[in-house]
Design an enzyme around this catalytic site. Structure first.
Site, mmCIF file in Angstrom:
data_model
loop_
_atom_site.group_PDB
_atom_site.id
_atom_site.type_symbol
_atom_site.label_atom_id
_atom_site.label_comp_id
_atom_site.label_asym_id
_atom_site.label_seq_id
_atom_site.Cartn_x
_atom_site.Cartn_y
_atom_site.Cartn_z
ATOM 1 N NE ARG A 56 -10.274 2.687 -5.206
ATOM 2 C CZ ARG A 56 -10.787 2.614 -5.083
ATOM 3 N NH1 ARG A 56 -10.776 2.258 -3.729
ATOM 4 N NH2 ARG A 56 -11.720 3.213 -4.834
ATOM 5 C CG LEU A 57 -0.582 3.105 -2.718
ATOM 6 C CD1 LEU A 57 0.269 4.312 -3.268
ATOM 7 C CD2 LEU A 57 0.007 1.756 -3.530
#
Length: 206
Positions: free
Chosen positions: A183-184
């Site tokens: 989720r970066l």
């Protein structure tokens, strides 16, 4: 998802949003199963309650993003009341998203006429037959209306309904999002204070 290192990605270096959108849309046209120009369109009603639905983007350039609809439909009435809207494109095959918001204007009659005449004949008849967003007593009633309008126009040109035209969203913000591991994600947003202003760019936390 597999673990990968976090990188900026080439798209974060772009300084002009419409060029970047065009490049992403072109890639989506090659990878999406269908309707790469499908987009979620958000509006609000008189009480400020949001509505969202899918429409098809039909044109875009430095002036904005264009779609067509019945102005007597729910979205048509809400846009004419506020002259504001938002859009969100999601291309699952590319793990990318673009969202934008801005003010809305009506396209010229020439633009609307040209697009309307490019539609399939059945779609042009449908624009006359459908009282979009209003209660329908039965499927038969709709098919009857289509048959009646078809009989009235067996051949020749079908003029555009006066209540059917296009809207152009002139964005004041456009955000580009690309999926990242854990989720970066990579996110950049282009902003301007008004629709005729210059763009600034900022990188956003995921």
């Amino acid at each position: 998802m597999t673990e990968t290192r976090l990188t900026t990605g080439d798209f974060t270096e772009e300084n002009e949003p419409f060029t970047l959108f065009g490049a992403w849309l072109k890639e989506a046209q090659e990878t999406e199963i269908n309707d790469p120009n499908a987009v979620a369109l958000a509006t609000v009603d008189p009480d400020g309650l949001p509505n969202v639905r899918m429409v098809l983007l039909k044109d875009f350039d430095a002036d904005g993003f264009v779609f067509y609809t019945n102005f007597e439909s729910q979205k048509g009435r809400e846009i004419l009341a506020t002259h504001k809207a938002a859009m969100c494109f999601h291309w699952k095959s590319l793990r990318r998203q673009v969202r934008l918001r801005g003010t809305v204007e009506i396209v010229s009659d020439a633009e609307a006429d040209a697009y309307y005449q490019s539609r399939a004949r059945g779609s042009r008849i449908g624009a006359w037959a459908s009282k979009q967003s209003r209660p329908l007593e039965s499927r038969f009633a709709l098919e009857k209306a289509v048959a009646e309008f078809t009989a009235r126009h067996p051949i020749g040109e079908i003029k555009r309904p006066p209540y059917w035209s296009g809207f152009r969203i002139r964005p004041v913000s456009i955000e580009f999002w690309k999926d990242g591991a854990f989720r970066l994600h990579d996110r950049i947003e282009f902003r301007r204070p008004e629709t005729a202003g210059d763009w600034s760019k900022v990188r956003m936390y995921p």
